[in-house]
Write a protein that holds these residues in place. Structure first.
Motif, PDB file in Angstrom:
ATOM      1  N   ASN A 199     -18.861  21.983 -21.583  1.00  9.99           N
ATOM      2  CA  ASN A 199     -18.095  22.935 -20.771  1.00  9.99           C
ATOM      3  C   ASN A 199     -18.928  24.171 -20.429  1.00  9.99           C
ATOM      4  OD1 ASN A 199     -15.810  21.338 -20.680  1.00  9.99           O
ATOM      5  ND2 ASN A 199     -14.807  22.361 -22.402  1.00  9.99           N
ATOM      6  N   ASP A 200     -19.737  24.631 -21.384  1.00 12.36           N
ATOM      7  CA  ASP A 200     -20.606  25.785 -21.129  1.00 12.36           C
ATOM      8  C   ASP A 200     -21.657  25.452 -20.067  1.00 12.36           C
ATOM      9  OD1 ASP A 200     -19.260  27.273 -23.011  1.00 12.36           O
ATOM     10  OD2 ASP A 200     -20.754  27.005 -24.594  1.00 12.36           O
ATOM     11  N   LEU A 201     -22.250  24.274 -20.166  1.00  6.73           N
ATOM     12  CA  LEU A 201     -23.279  23.873 -19.202  1.00  6.73           C
ATOM     13  C   LEU A 201     -22.695  23.696 -17.802  1.00  6.73           C
ATOM     14  CD1 LEU A 201     -25.282  21.271 -21.367  1.00  6.73           C
ATOM     15  CD2 LEU A 201     -25.944  23.618 -20.812  1.00  6.73           C
ATOM     16  N   VAL A 202     -21.469  23.203 -17.742  1.00  5.37           N
ATOM     17  CA  VAL A 202     -20.787  23.079 -16.445  1.00  5.37           C
ATOM     18  C   VAL A 202     -20.495  24.469 -15.877  1.00  5.37           C
ATOM     19  CG1 VAL A 202     -18.645  22.348 -15.315  1.00  5.37           C
ATOM     20  CG2 VAL A 202     -19.801  20.806 -16.912  1.00  5.37           C
ATOM     21  N   ALA A 203     -19.991  25.366 -16.733  1.00  2.00           N
ATOM     22  CA  ALA A 203     -19.665  26.730 -16.291  1.00  2.00           C
ATOM     23  C   ALA A 203     -20.907  27.477 -15.802  1.00  2.00           C
ATOM     24  CB  ALA A 203     -19.004  27.502 -17.433  1.00  2.00           C
ATOM     25  N   ILE A 206     -25.289  24.201 -14.636  1.00  3.22           N
ATOM     26  CA  ILE A 206     -26.502  23.459 -15.014  1.00  3.22           C
ATOM     27  C   ILE A 206     -26.269  21.959 -14.849  1.00  3.22           C
ATOM     28  CG2 ILE A 206     -28.073  22.943 -16.917  1.00  3.22           C
ATOM     29  CD1 ILE A 206     -27.517  25.747 -17.989  1.00  3.22           C
ATOM     30  N   ILE A 207     -25.057  21.502 -15.144  1.00  2.00           N
ATOM     31  CA  ILE A 207     -24.697  20.095 -14.961  1.00  2.00           C
ATOM     32  C   ILE A 207     -23.303  20.038 -14.334  1.00  2.00           C
ATOM     33  CG2 ILE A 207     -26.046  19.353 -16.978  1.00  2.00           C
ATOM     34  CD1 ILE A 207     -23.364  18.998 -18.479  1.00  2.00           C
ATOM     35  N   SER A 208     -22.943  18.853 -13.850  1.00  2.00           N
ATOM     36  CA  SER A 208     -21.565  18.588 -13.454  1.00  2.00           C
ATOM     37  C   SER A 208     -21.149  17.269 -14.088  1.00  2.00           C
ATOM     38  CB  SER A 208     -21.413  18.531 -11.936  1.00  2.00           C
ATOM     39  OG  SER A 208     -22.188  17.486 -11.379  1.00  2.00           O
ATOM     40  N   VAL A 209     -19.869  17.127 -14.356  1.00  2.00           N
ATOM     41  CA  VAL A 209     -19.357  15.960 -15.065  1.00  2.00           C
ATOM     42  C   VAL A 209     -18.176  15.373 -14.307  1.00  2.00           C
ATOM     43  CG1 VAL A 209     -18.340  15.137 -17.226  1.00  2.00           C
ATOM     44  CG2 VAL A 209     -20.085  16.919 -17.288  1.00  2.00           C
ATOM     45  N   ALA A 210     -18.181  14.042 -14.173  1.00  2.55           N
ATOM     46  CA  ALA A 210     -17.051  13.326 -13.576  1.00  2.55           C
ATOM     47  C   ALA A 210     -16.809  12.084 -14.417  1.00  2.55           C
ATOM     48  CB  ALA A 210     -17.340  12.947 -12.123  1.00  2.55           C
ATOM     49  N   GLY A 211     -15.825  12.141 -15.304  1.00  2.84           N
ATOM     50  CA  GLY A 211     -15.583  11.025 -16.213  1.00  2.84           C
ATOM     51  C   GLY A 211     -16.751  10.850 -17.164  1.00  2.84           C
ATOM     52  N   LYS A 212     -17.363   9.650 -17.132  1.00  2.96           N
ATOM     53  CA  LYS A 212     -18.516   9.368 -17.982  1.00  2.96           C
ATOM     54  C   LYS A 212     -19.848   9.633 -17.282  1.00  2.96           C
ATOM     55  CE  LYS A 212     -16.207   5.817 -20.789  1.00  2.96           C
ATOM     56  NZ  LYS A 212     -16.257   4.411 -21.250  1.00  2.96           N
ATOM     57  N   SER A 213     -19.785  10.111 -16.051  1.00  4.29           N
ATOM     58  CA  SER A 213     -21.002  10.371 -15.277  1.00  4.29           C
ATOM     59  C   SER A 213     -21.408  11.829 -15.394  1.00  4.29           C
ATOM     60  CB  SER A 213     -20.787  10.016 -13.801  1.00  4.29           C
ATOM     61  OG  SER A 213     -20.493   8.640 -13.653  1.00  4.29           O
ATOM     62  N   ILE A 214     -22.700  12.050 -15.580  1.00  3.22           N
ATOM     63  CA  ILE A 214     -23.230  13.413 -15.684  1.00  3.22           C
ATOM     64  C   ILE A 214     -24.332  13.604 -14.651  1.00  3.22           C
ATOM     65  CG2 ILE A 214     -24.450  15.065 -17.149  1.00  3.22           C
ATOM     66  CD1 ILE A 214     -23.121  13.823 -19.557  1.00  3.22           C
ATOM     67  N   SER A 215     -24.217  14.678 -13.889  1.00  7.53           N
ATOM     68  CA  SER A 215     -25.224  15.025 -12.893  1.00  7.53           C
ATOM     69  C   SER A 215     -25.958  16.283 -13.341  1.00  7.53           C
ATOM     70  CB  SER A 215     -24.547  15.260 -11.533  1.00  7.53           C
ATOM     71  OG  SER A 215     -25.492  15.709 -10.580  1.00  7.53           O
ATOM     72  N   ILE A 216     -27.275  16.234 -13.301  1.00  8.08           N
ATOM     73  CA  ILE A 216     -28.079  17.402 -13.659  1.00  8.08           C
ATOM     74  C   ILE A 216     -28.337  18.220 -12.400  1.00  8.08           C
ATOM     75  CG2 ILE A 216     -30.297  18.192 -14.551  1.00  8.08           C
ATOM     76  CD1 ILE A 216     -30.373  15.748 -16.328  1.00  8.08           C
ATOM     77  N   ASP A 218     -29.599  21.570 -12.576  1.00  4.88           N
ATOM     78  CA  ASP A 218     -30.700  22.522 -12.750  1.00  4.88           C
ATOM     79  C   ASP A 218     -31.565  22.084 -13.936  1.00  4.88           C
ATOM     80  OD1 ASP A 218     -32.365  24.751 -13.187  1.00  4.88           O
ATOM     81  OD2 ASP A 218     -30.854  26.121 -12.380  1.00  4.88           O
ATOM     82  N   ASP A 219     -32.597  21.291 -13.631  1.00  2.00           N
ATOM     83  CA  ASP A 219     -33.498  20.808 -14.676  1.00  2.00           C
ATOM     84  C   ASP A 219     -34.203  21.957 -15.384  1.00  2.00           C
ATOM     85  OD1 ASP A 219     -33.409  18.643 -12.405  1.00  2.00           O
ATOM     86  OD2 ASP A 219     -34.047  17.562 -14.201  1.00  2.00           O
ATOM     87  N   GLY A 220     -34.562  22.983 -14.622  1.00  2.00           N
ATOM     88  CA  GLY A 220     -35.317  24.086 -15.190  1.00  2.00           C
ATOM     89  C   GLY A 220     -34.561  24.792 -16.305  1.00  2.00           C
ATOM     90  N   LYS A 221     -33.272  25.005 -16.105  1.00  2.14           N
ATOM     91  CA  LYS A 221     -32.478  25.693 -17.133  1.00  2.14           C
ATOM     92  C   LYS A 221     -32.285  24.811 -18.366  1.00  2.14           C
ATOM     93  CE  LYS A 221     -29.966  28.939 -14.192  1.00  2.14           C
ATOM     94  NZ  LYS A 221     -28.643  29.393 -13.693  1.00  2.14           N
ATOM     95  N   LEU A 222     -32.155  23.485 -18.149  1.00  2.04           N
ATOM     96  CA  LEU A 222     -32.066  22.581 -19.299  1.00  2.04           C
ATOM     97  C   LEU A 222     -33.348  22.637 -20.117  1.00  2.04           C
ATOM     98  CD1 LEU A 222     -30.358  19.218 -18.219  1.00  2.04           C
ATOM     99  CD2 LEU A 222     -29.499  20.936 -19.807  1.00  2.04           C
ATOM    100  N   LEU A 223     -34.490  22.576 -19.421  1.00  2.00           N
ATOM    101  CA  LEU A 223     -35.774  22.624 -20.111  1.00  2.00           C
ATOM    102  C   LEU A 223     -35.965  23.955 -20.832  1.00  2.00           C
ATOM    103  CD1 LEU A 223     -38.014  20.919 -17.403  1.00  2.00           C
ATOM    104  CD2 LEU A 223     -37.434  19.988 -19.648  1.00  2.00           C
ATOM    105  N   GLN A 224     -35.457  25.039 -20.232  1.00  2.00           N
ATOM    106  CA  GLN A 224     -35.565  26.351 -20.867  1.00  2.00           C
ATOM    107  C   GLN A 224     -34.754  26.395 -22.163  1.00  2.00           C
ATOM    108  OE1 GLN A 224     -34.389  29.551 -18.306  1.00  2.00           O
ATOM    109  NE2 GLN A 224     -35.295  31.130 -19.586  1.00  2.00           N
TER     110      GLN A 224
END
Length: 231
Positions: A199-203, A206-216, A218-224
């Motif tokens: 929920n924090d990453l969606v807010a 950085i990512i979006s979520v739809a059911g069991k699917s996850i879309s990245i 912002d790769d840079g923020k994940l790597l950070q």
């Protein structure tokens, strides 16, 4: 599992890609194909080793008991990947469980034939040795992260690892659908902690979520998140 009459292309798996060409008829003669239903175990932790498996279709999770109530997912396997190799250690007991995440087809090679394949195919033996070395390095890093990295960093690492292994489609959705409990087990996090982190990453967009699917997104923020918390 049920036996399947399946025409293997003898060109997909870990072994077939590196064995000498003259060995492929022997593989065709000795292999057995099985269909595995979603949620069904291919082998279980503690079972005696009977042979080695290669994934021909579908996705598999490899997991181990973490304590009496939790599992830790060690890795995921896709088409061409090897399963059961951790059971090659001296006592010949599978130290992990392999479970189908969807409809899976596996190719099974009995242990005596697999050992013959190692003796005959030196290129395969070398590649397997390097694969083991890579798995050992990843395992050591993973254990260090589980001990020291906060949950958000571990979840970020899990998502980057999944993207690297399975790729993304044109919408940047990771090409594997996972239940949140499996993502929690792969991250070494409690389900509740995983839920809050997602929920924090969606807010934070950085990512979006739809059911069991996850879309990245912002790769840079994940790597950070990973780099800021690595040990």
């Amino acid at each position: 599992m049920e036996k399947a009459k399946y025409k293997c292309d003898l060109d997909t798996c870990f072994l077939c890609k590196t064995c000498v060409g003259d060995w492929k008829p022997a593989i065709e003669l000795n292999k057995q194909n099985y269909r595995v239903k979603k949620g069904q175990d291919i082998f279980k932790e503690g079972d005696p080793v009977t042979g080695i498996y290669f994934v021909y279709e579908g996705f598999v999770k490899v997991h181990k008991k973490w304590d009496d109530e939790k599992d830790l997912i060690i890795r995921f396997a896709k088409k061409g990947d090897i399963l059961g190799h951790l059971g090659l250690e001296g006592n010949f007991i599978y130290p992990v469980t392999a479970t189908a995440l969807d409809k899976v087809t596996v190719c099974f090679l009995p242990m005596d034939f697999f050992e013959s394949s190692l003796n005959i195919n030196h290129g395969f033996a070398v590649r397997l040795m390097r694969f083991f070395a890579g798995e050992l390095q990843n395992s050591e890093k993973r254990m260090r992260n589980l001990a020291h990295m906060p949950v958000k960093g571990r979840v970020a690492q899990a998502l980057i690892t999944l993207k690297k292994q399975f790729g993304v489609n044109e919408d940047r959705v990771i090409n594997i659908e996972l239940a949140k409990q499996d993502l929690a087990s792969f991250s070494g996090a409690a389900y509740e902690s995983l839920f809050r982190t997602i929920n924090d990453l969606v807010a934070d967009n950085i990512i979006s979520v739809a059911g069991k699917s996850i879309s990245i997104k912002d790769d840079g923020k994940l790597l950070q998140l990973i780099q800021n918390n690595e040990y």
